[in-house]
Design an enzyme around this catalytic site. Sequence first.
Site, PDB file in Angstrom:
ATOM      1  CD  GLU A 286       7.252   3.997  10.674  1.00 56.47           C
ATOM      2  OE1 GLU A 286       8.143   3.921   9.817  1.00 56.47           O
ATOM      3  OE2 GLU A 286       6.347   4.869  10.663  1.00 56.47           O
ATOM      4  CE  LYS A 349       8.237   2.612   4.878  1.00 51.74           C
ATOM      5  NZ  LYS A 349       8.440   3.876   5.625  1.00 51.74           N
ATOM      6  CB  CYS A 399       5.165   5.100   7.561  1.00 48.63           C
ATOM      7  SG  CYS A 399       5.276   6.876   7.905  1.00 48.63           S
TER       8      CYS A 399
END
Length: 537
Positions: A286, A349, A399
């Site tokens: 990321e 995301k 994440c």
Amino acid sequence: MTLPPRVLAEPGAGPEPTARPLRPPVAVALAVAAGAALLLALPPYDLWWLSPVGVALLAAAVHRRRLRAGFGLGVLAGVVLFFPMLEWTRIAAGWLPWTLLAGLQALYVGLAGLAGSWLSPLVDRWRALWPLLAGLIWTTSEFLRDRTPFGGFPWGRIAFSQGDAPTLRLAAYGGAPLVTFAVAAAGGALVALAWRRWSPRTLLPAAGFAAVTALLLAAPAALPLTVPGGDATTVAIVQGNVPRLGLDFNAQRRAVLDNHVNATRALAAEVAAGRQKQPGLVVWPENSSDIDPLQNADAAALIQSAADAIKAPILVGTLQRTEVPGDIYNVGILWRPGTGPDHAQQYEKRHPVPFAEYMPLRSIARLVSDKADLVRNMLGGDEPGVVDTGAAVLGDVICFEVAYDGIVRDVVTGGAQILAVQTNNATFNEAEARQQLAMVRLRAVEHGREALMVSTVGVSGFVDATGDVHDSTGFNTAAVVVRDMNLDGPRTLATRSGARPEAVIVFGTVVALIGVLPLRRRRGTINSDGVQVSEER
């Protein structure tokens, strides 16, 4: 554990009309110890066996107490747990947001303490219910914390402390909720074992609770796991590192991109020299290119040069701007050698982090932190991160998304052959990175898929379907790791059952909370000295 006076110890002996709770100083000490035990069970300490001990200590502290005292003791345990565990949030956001987040999480442990107090009459009448009730309480507390507010914050779940424990295998059968339930139930059995006057008549029940504890914590080691047995592919993960840790890593975005490009070119040279295997896929973390390569020709050229050099597609973590100024997506996009970005193989995301990646209450947040306006307005995607790279179908999560059961499950049901977690820990510390890696371990077992975690600064590594970590990197360093990963494998029971086990547990908790009402009415109230003052309420 000091037993309160005037306790009828025989199981099934009926309600104990004059039974006392533990003395307040003892209860406070146990609540503090409970929070400390739950903290030390989690990474980076990894003393997994302290999780059931923490559950047992809080259960003893709140047993037979008034509801507000049970809630307060639970909050106290939560403060001891969450303030040190989430200290890494202070690095990026300052002390006030850290205090608000940790304090909010502590309230959910307060609810667990309140529920323990509320259900005390059930335990007094049927001691054998204590393990079941402890499992119900903690799993339901995590159910609420995982979803509220603003989509929840599942960090610090009991299940995430079990990376080295036999109970980790339960994840393949009922996911993280079943792991938490079993560990908390073991804690309930521990407190049931300790909360008694010892005599020849109590030896048999005590042996039973000891056996239940051992069974819950050790027996899962015998459970078979689903292990991928199909083809394998070679995957490289690139941890390029950043010039400086901290919130200003965004100001270094060209240097961060250069680090990942140069590391990939160096890997290509190793492959050409025959010193390293040719990967079929390279995964960058990321924020490896916070310069949007779809709008910046220089960034695109750099990434293309890396993909062409390594002769393999690269999953690049980047930010994409939209037509609305300030709105962005956090994405993983596949960059193919020769042809460039593959827009059909891209993941946006789905769960941006509130107050970190978008600001729900920006005007109020400005009063809390002067860093509020550093938070951009990140939009959430609406499709699972299933990315077909040609070498393998990746299940990409970004994440903090690895903490959320449904987001990870969706990529596996969508066809993912391996799990990939792209993350950026440059604004945090090594403790946060290791807490995240523990979640990856659970997910690999839960879904019977090999997994990887790749970070800008570490910790990065590979995880097999039994939860073992391989080739993990250090923190705040550059590294490139290449490993063969097994693909596919049958879906686990946890994958197939989805959220149903957790729903059953939550339903059981509701039944218990309602079912205790008749006993509470008959039991009467207990004053501050622990003495019954009325028969009816």
